[in-house]
Design a protein around this motif. Structure first.
Motif, PDB file in Angstrom:
ATOM      1  N   TYR A 109       0.609  -0.875  -0.141  1.00  0.00           N
ATOM      2  CA  TYR A 109      -0.243   0.064  -0.036  1.00  0.00           C
ATOM      3  C   TYR A 109       1.197   1.556  -0.365  1.00  0.00           C
ATOM      4  CZ  TYR A 109      -4.329  -3.044   1.227  1.00  0.00           C
ATOM      5  OH  TYR A 109      -5.308  -3.625   1.016  1.00  0.00           O
ATOM      6  N   GLN A 110      -0.048   1.689  -0.989  1.00  0.00           N
ATOM      7  CA  GLN A 110       1.194   3.487  -0.635  1.00  0.00           C
ATOM      8  C   GLN A 110      -0.148   4.187  -0.623  1.00  0.00           C
ATOM      9  OE1 GLN A 110       3.678   3.743  -4.444  1.00  0.00           O
ATOM     10  NE2 GLN A 110       4.940   2.194  -4.033  1.00  0.00           N
ATOM     11  N   ILE A 111       0.263   5.816  -0.293  1.00  0.00           N
ATOM     12  CA  ILE A 111      -0.184   6.466  -0.651  1.00  0.00           C
ATOM     13  C   ILE A 111      -0.028   8.087  -1.121  1.00  0.00           C
ATOM     14  CG2 ILE A 111      -1.194   8.575   1.895  1.00  0.00           C
ATOM     15  CD1 ILE A 111      -2.075   6.153   2.337  1.00  0.00           C
ATOM     16  N   ARG A 112      -1.352   8.052  -2.002  1.00  0.00           N
ATOM     17  CA  ARG A 112      -0.815   9.437  -2.642  1.00  0.00           C
ATOM     18  C   ARG A 112      -1.757  10.192  -3.108  1.00  0.00           C
ATOM     19  NH1 ARG A 112       2.157   5.476  -8.125  1.00  0.00           N
ATOM     20  NH2 ARG A 112       4.468   4.835  -6.534  1.00  0.00           N
ATOM     21  N   LYS A 113      -1.438  10.981  -2.528  1.00  0.00           N
ATOM     22  CA  LYS A 113      -2.647  12.729  -3.161  1.00  0.00           C
ATOM     23  C   LYS A 113      -3.339  12.206  -2.019  1.00  0.00           C
ATOM     24  CE  LYS A 113      -1.344  13.704  -7.953  1.00  0.00           C
ATOM     25  NZ  LYS A 113      -1.855  13.991  -8.798  1.00  0.00           N
ATOM     26  N   GLY A 114      -2.687  11.600  -1.301  1.00  0.00           N
ATOM     27  CA  GLY A 114      -3.830  11.276   0.497  1.00  0.00           C
ATOM     28  C   GLY A 114      -5.259  10.362   0.203  1.00  0.00           C
ATOM     29  N   ARG A 115      -4.348   9.690  -1.130  1.00  0.00           N
ATOM     30  CA  ARG A 115      -5.041   8.572  -0.696  1.00  0.00           C
ATOM     31  C   ARG A 115      -4.320   7.034  -0.942  1.00  0.00           C
ATOM     32  NH1 ARG A 115      -7.563   8.924  -6.862  1.00  0.00           N
ATOM     33  NH2 ARG A 115      -8.030   7.068  -6.224  1.00  0.00           N
ATOM     34  N   LYS A 116      -4.941   6.009  -0.203  1.00  0.00           N
ATOM     35  CA  LYS A 116      -4.472   4.667  -0.074  1.00  0.00           C
ATOM     36  C   LYS A 116      -4.596   3.617  -1.455  1.00  0.00           C
ATOM     37  CE  LYS A 116      -3.548   1.172   3.239  1.00  0.00           C
ATOM     38  NZ  LYS A 116      -4.324   0.780   4.800  1.00  0.00           N
ATOM     39  N   ILE A 117      -3.591   3.315  -1.392  1.00  0.00           N
ATOM     40  CA  ILE A 117      -4.263   2.439  -3.407  1.00  0.00           C
ATOM     41  C   ILE A 117      -2.606   1.168  -3.203  1.00  0.00           C
ATOM     42  CG2 ILE A 117      -4.215   5.193  -4.565  1.00  0.00           C
ATOM     43  CD1 ILE A 117      -1.807   4.882  -5.497  1.00  0.00           C
TER      44      ILE A 117
END
Length: 198
Positions: A109-117
């Protein structure tokens, strides 16, 4: 035998000499036909040269002694020796890369632009440098050769052996001069001229 008879000075020649016979009274005072007188012929000599032995020939033995000399000779003072010594092993520290973790692909999981993807991620292999001691040369026993040690000594050697030789010494002669009688002295009758004899 030869005989001559003379009247007046009458004689007889016998064997090289003249013998006068005595005048007889019957013929004394006669006329002399020939006259003779005694004469002495001296002995004759001749000078001759002659070889005279002074020293007879001889043979002698000549002894020649042996001849010696000194010469240098190389001798072994200490023979060659082989000894052994122990040597330690030789090690070396070497570095090498060791893979700690292989490359892999996983999800995270990665947090990119406030989103967890959730992402599929590739992880590279992980390496680490390690140091290790490596045997370069094993230890053991090594043979060590020590060469021979030489020296020089003087020794007496025979150069020429003794010998014996016969030497012939020839005879020695000398020339001498001496008088040799050729003929003896002798008495002869020789004719003379005197008054009354012709």
């Amino acid at each position: 035998m030869f005989r001559t008879v003379l009247s007046g000075c009458v004689g007889a020649v016998v064997a090289g000499s003249v013998v006068i016979s005595a005048a007889t009274p019957a013929i004394a005072g006669g006329r002399a036909l020939a006259c003779y007188e005694q004469a002495v012929i001296p002995a004759t000599y001749q000078t001759v040269q002659q070889q005279v032995l002074v020293r007879a020939a001889t043979t002698r033995v000549v002894e020649t002694p042996a001849v010696y000399a000194f010469q240098n000779r190389r001798v072994v003072v200490q023979p060659e020796r082989v000894s052994y010594r122990q040597i330690a092993p030789v090690y070396q520290t070497r570095s090498r890369q060791v893979q700690v973790r292989p490359a892999s692909v996983g999800w995270e999981y990665q947090i990119r632009k406030g989103r967890k993807i959730l992402c599929k991620v590739q992880h590279p292999a992980v390496y680490q440098t390690v140091h290790e001691k490596v045997l370069v040369k094993p230890g053991g026993r090594v043979a060590v050769t020590q060469p021979a040690i030489y020296g020089t000594v003087q020794e007496r050697v025979m150069v020429r052996p003794a010998s014996r030789q016969k030497v012939h010494v020839p005879a020695v002669y000398q020339t001498v001069t001496r008088q040799v009688k050729v003929s003896d002295a002798r008495v002869i009758w020789q004719p003379v001229k005197v008054r009354g004899c012709r």
